[in-house]
Design a protein around this motif. Structure first.
Motif, mmCIF file in Angstrom:
data_model
loop_
_atom_site.group_PDB
_atom_site.id
_atom_site.type_symbol
_atom_site.label_atom_id
_atom_site.label_comp_id
_atom_site.label_asym_id
_atom_site.label_seq_id
_atom_site.Cartn_x
_atom_site.Cartn_y
_atom_site.Cartn_z
ATOM 1 N N GLY A 93 0.828 -1.085 0.126
ATOM 2 C CA GLY A 93 0.002 0.189 -0.007
ATOM 3 C C GLY A 93 0.776 1.098 0.076
ATOM 4 N N GLY A 94 1.863 1.172 0.996
ATOM 5 C CA GLY A 94 2.956 2.639 0.752
ATOM 6 C C GLY A 94 3.716 2.533 -0.367
ATOM 7 N N ALA A 95 3.973 1.582 -1.264
ATOM 8 C CA ALA A 95 4.509 1.728 -2.289
ATOM 9 C C ALA A 95 3.879 2.234 -3.442
ATOM 10 N N LEU A 96 2.220 1.656 -3.468
ATOM 11 C CA LEU A 96 1.344 2.504 -4.389
ATOM 12 C C LEU A 96 0.887 3.991 -4.148
ATOM 13 N N ILE A 97 0.951 4.267 -2.731
ATOM 14 C CA ILE A 97 0.970 5.736 -2.336
ATOM 15 C C ILE A 97 2.066 6.555 -3.049
ATOM 16 N N GLY A 98 3.236 6.001 -2.847
ATOM 17 C CA GLY A 98 4.503 6.589 -3.454
ATOM 18 C C GLY A 98 4.489 6.700 -4.775
ATOM 19 N N LEU A 99 4.096 5.449 -5.520
ATOM 20 C CA LEU A 99 4.158 5.715 -6.757
ATOM 21 C C LEU A 99 2.930 6.469 -7.464
ATOM 22 N N ALA A 100 1.824 6.608 -6.874
ATOM 23 C CA ALA A 100 0.829 7.758 -7.223
ATOM 24 C C ALA A 100 1.401 8.951 -6.978
ATOM 25 N N ALA A 101 1.956 9.367 -5.834
ATOM 26 C CA ALA A 101 2.578 10.701 -5.875
ATOM 27 C C ALA A 101 3.620 11.108 -6.702
ATOM 28 N N VAL A 102 4.451 10.258 -6.943
ATOM 29 C CA VAL A 102 5.385 10.324 -8.269
ATOM 30 C C VAL A 102 4.770 10.648 -9.451
ATOM 31 N N LEU A 103 3.627 9.678 -9.877
ATOM 32 C CA LEU A 103 3.055 10.062 -11.051
ATOM 33 C C LEU A 103 2.252 11.392 -11.211
ATOM 34 N N LEU A 104 1.758 11.766 -10.088
ATOM 35 C CA LEU A 104 1.145 13.016 -10.091
ATOM 36 C C LEU A 104 2.296 14.147 -10.301
ATOM 37 N N MET A 105 3.352 14.185 -9.451
ATOM 38 C CA MET A 105 4.377 15.129 -9.588
ATOM 39 C C MET A 105 5.068 15.044 -11.080
ATOM 40 N N ALA A 106 5.202 14.102 -11.612
ATOM 41 C CA ALA A 106 5.607 13.682 -12.992
ATOM 42 C C ALA A 106 4.867 14.228 -13.917
ATOM 43 N N ALA A 107 3.652 14.017 -14.016
ATOM 44 C CA ALA A 107 2.628 14.189 -14.892
ATOM 45 C C ALA A 107 2.233 15.721 -15.061
ATOM 46 N N ASN A 108 1.953 16.291 -13.648
ATOM 47 C CA ASN A 108 1.176 17.539 -13.302
ATOM 48 C C ASN A 108 2.265 18.641 -12.748
ATOM 49 N N GLY A 109 3.348 18.040 -12.174
ATOM 50 C CA GLY A 109 4.137 18.952 -11.404
ATOM 51 C C GLY A 109 3.517 19.536 -10.155
ATOM 52 N N ARG A 110 2.278 18.547 -9.630
ATOM 53 C CA ARG A 110 1.744 18.965 -8.535
ATOM 54 C C ARG A 110 2.040 17.779 -7.085
ATOM 55 N N ILE A 111 1.950 18.326 -6.042
ATOM 56 C CA ILE A 111 1.947 17.636 -4.804
ATOM 57 C C ILE A 111 0.729 16.849 -4.605
ATOM 58 N N ALA A 112 0.893 15.499 -4.253
ATOM 59 C CA ALA A 112 -0.364 14.576 -4.222
ATOM 60 C C ALA A 112 -0.817 15.093 -2.749
ATOM 61 N N GLY A 113 -1.096 16.055 -2.198
ATOM 62 C CA GLY A 113 -1.648 16.434 -0.971
ATOM 63 C C GLY A 113 -3.302 16.483 -0.831
ATOM 64 N N ILE A 114 -3.834 15.605 -0.202
ATOM 65 C CA ILE A 114 -5.292 15.336 -0.377
ATOM 66 C C ILE A 114 -6.177 16.618 -0.159
ATOM 67 N N SER A 115 -6.016 17.127 1.011
ATOM 68 C CA SER A 115 -6.354 18.406 1.617
ATOM 69 C C SER A 115 -6.240 19.408 0.624
ATOM 70 N N GLY A 116 -5.287 19.586 -0.218
ATOM 71 C CA GLY A 116 -5.085 20.606 -1.356
ATOM 72 C C GLY A 116 -5.823 20.124 -2.384
ATOM 73 N N ILE A 117 -5.887 18.938 -2.874
ATOM 74 C CA ILE A 117 -6.789 18.760 -3.812
ATOM 75 C C ILE A 117 -8.184 18.698 -3.716
ATOM 76 N N ALA A 118 -8.546 18.066 -2.538
ATOM 77 C CA ALA A 118 -10.045 18.319 -2.278
ATOM 78 C C ALA A 118 -10.682 19.833 -1.995
ATOM 79 N N SER A 119 -9.976 20.641 -1.391
ATOM 80 C CA SER A 119 -10.212 22.055 -1.149
ATOM 81 C C SER A 119 -10.353 22.916 -2.459
ATOM 82 N N ARG A 120 -9.570 22.308 -3.392
ATOM 83 C CA ARG A 120 -9.516 23.125 -4.887
ATOM 84 C C ARG A 120 -10.728 22.407 -5.652
ATOM 85 N N ILE A 121 -11.561 21.788 -5.080
ATOM 86 C CA ILE A 121 -12.786 21.267 -5.835
ATOM 87 C C ILE A 121 -13.859 22.524 -5.929
ATOM 88 N N LEU A 122 -13.756 23.099 -4.674
ATOM 89 C CA LEU A 122 -14.634 24.331 -4.529
ATOM 90 C C LEU A 122 -14.078 25.512 -5.291
#
Length: 139
Positions: free
Chosen positions: A12-41
């Motif tokens: 599970g930790g490896a999957l979380i790390g992989l998702a964080a790396v992929l988001l950073m590589a694809a979008n240049g963004r941090i995979a911070g859930i609170s930031g992602i969720a707050s920007r839905i509004l």
């Protein structure tokens, strides 16, 4: 008592790390859930609302998919709605005041060797340990 599950936890930790790396590589963004969720509004950032909704939908769908493929979940949640509301407000306040949440600071920030994230992670881990101690041994 909490069960010790090193291999599923490592996976599970490896999957979380992989998702964080992929988001950073694809979008240049941090995979911070609170930031992602707050920007839905509103105000929305141009062109990113779909990706944010997909990210949140994936978080919600993941346990159901796990169950559908034969996994089993054991999750206990308190039955006190007022206590859960207070806890949610405290977490929201803390992640706003601290400039991020456990995923933003603890996963992505530590990986980037951010001093701010090291301090934030130390604070929320210390508070989490104290909370578990109080709940299990004092209350």
């Amino acid at each position: 008592m909490t069960e010790f599950t090193p291999l599923p936890s490592l996976f599970g930790g490896a999957l979380i790390g992989l998702a964080a790396v992929l988001l950073m590589a694809a979008n240049g963004r941090i995979a911070g859930i609170s930031g992602i969720a707050s920007r839905i509004l509103p105000p929305y950032e141009e062109g990113e609302i779909g990706a944010r909704l997909a990210f949140i939908a994936g978080l919600v769908a993941a346990p159901f998919l796990y169950l559908a493929f034969g996994g089993s979940l054991v999750q206990t949640v308190g039955d006190s709605l007022p206590l859960m509301a207070i806890a949610g407000l405290l977490v929201g306040f803390g992640s706003t005041y601290g400039g991020g949440c456990t995923s933003g600071h603890g996963v992505c920030g530590l990986a980037r060797l951010s001093v701010r994230s090291v301090v934030a992670t130390g604070v929320f881990m210390g508070v989490a340990m104290a909370t578990v101690f109080v709940v299990r041994h004092v209350l």
